[in-house]
Design a protein around this motif. Sequence first.
Motif, PDB file in Angstrom:
ATOM      1  N   ASN A   1       0.935  -1.314  -0.236  1.00 20.11           N
ATOM      2  CA  ASN A   1       0.213   0.466  -0.159  1.00 20.11           C
ATOM      3  C   ASN A   1       1.315   1.674  -0.094  1.00 20.11           C
ATOM      4  N   ILE A   2       0.231   2.212  -0.305  1.00 10.81           N
ATOM      5  CA  ILE A   2       0.822   3.761  -0.143  1.00 10.81           C
ATOM      6  C   ILE A   2       1.389   3.918   1.369  1.00 10.81           C
TER       7      ILE A   2
ATOM      8  N   ASP B   1       9.005  10.023   6.121  1.00  6.73           N
ATOM      9  CA  ASP B   1       9.551  11.188   5.836  1.00  6.73           C
ATOM     10  C   ASP B   1       9.879  10.889   3.991  1.00  6.73           C
ATOM     11  N   LYS B   2      10.049   9.585   3.996  1.00  6.08           N
ATOM     12  CA  LYS B   2      10.894   9.896   3.083  1.00  6.08           C
ATOM     13  C   LYS B   2       9.751   9.448   1.246  1.00  6.08           C
ATOM     14  N   PHE B   3       8.320   9.772   2.020  1.00 11.47           N
ATOM     15  CA  PHE B   3       7.161   9.439   1.299  1.00 11.47           C
ATOM     16  C   PHE B   3       6.070  10.731   0.635  1.00 11.47           C
TER      17      PHE B   3
ATOM     18  N   LYS C   1       1.616  17.431   6.083  1.00  5.51           N
ATOM     19  CA  LYS C   1       3.136  18.742   5.220  1.00  5.51           C
ATOM     20  C   LYS C   1       2.651  17.804   3.912  1.00  5.51           C
ATOM     21  N   ALA C   2       2.357  16.669   3.394  1.00  2.00           N
ATOM     22  CA  ALA C   2       2.121  16.618   1.886  1.00  2.00           C
ATOM     23  C   ALA C   2       0.801  17.212   1.111  1.00  2.00           C
ATOM     24  N   GLY C   3      -0.169  17.920   2.156  1.00  2.24           N
ATOM     25  CA  GLY C   3      -1.126  18.971   1.866  1.00  2.24           C
ATOM     26  C   GLY C   3      -2.553  17.909   1.409  1.00  2.24           C
ATOM     27  N   TYR C   4      -2.402  17.453   2.190  1.00  2.41           N
ATOM     28  CA  TYR C   4      -3.777  16.408   2.137  1.00  2.41           C
ATOM     29  C   TYR C   4      -5.128  17.095   2.535  1.00  2.41           C
ATOM     30  N   ASP C   5      -5.763  17.145   2.072  1.00  6.72           N
ATOM     31  CA  ASP C   5      -7.127  17.983   3.088  1.00  6.72           C
ATOM     32  C   ASP C   5      -7.605  16.864   4.445  1.00  6.72           C
TER      33      ASP C   5
END
Length: 102
Positions: free
Chosen positions: A10-11, A16-18, A96-100
């Motif tokens: 899975n994702i 942090d590398k993701f 941090k990745a910008g998801y809502d």
Amino acid sequence: MDELSGNTQNIGAHDDKFIPELQKLAKAIKDNGSLSAMQINHAGRYNFSFFLDGKQPVAPSPIASRMTRETPKKMTAIEIKTTIDSFAQAALRVKKAGYDAV
């Protein structure tokens, strides 16, 4: 990967590398007019050892799964706390990745 890192199919948000790839996915979703959300999960006794590269699933108790027929390794109190802390860290990475939503 240690036994608490999760399913390799899975994702991931457990490192942090993701974050860079998660950012690309969140941007692609938003660029197409949608809000982005990610679910983080610990499948526990319902995980298959197949998805864990052959490692035994872990859960708070060693009760076999009716779904997988596998008996998980009983987690220690420290492993449970580590898992809880890891969920908080994963949620922060998703943010941090910008998801809502997470």
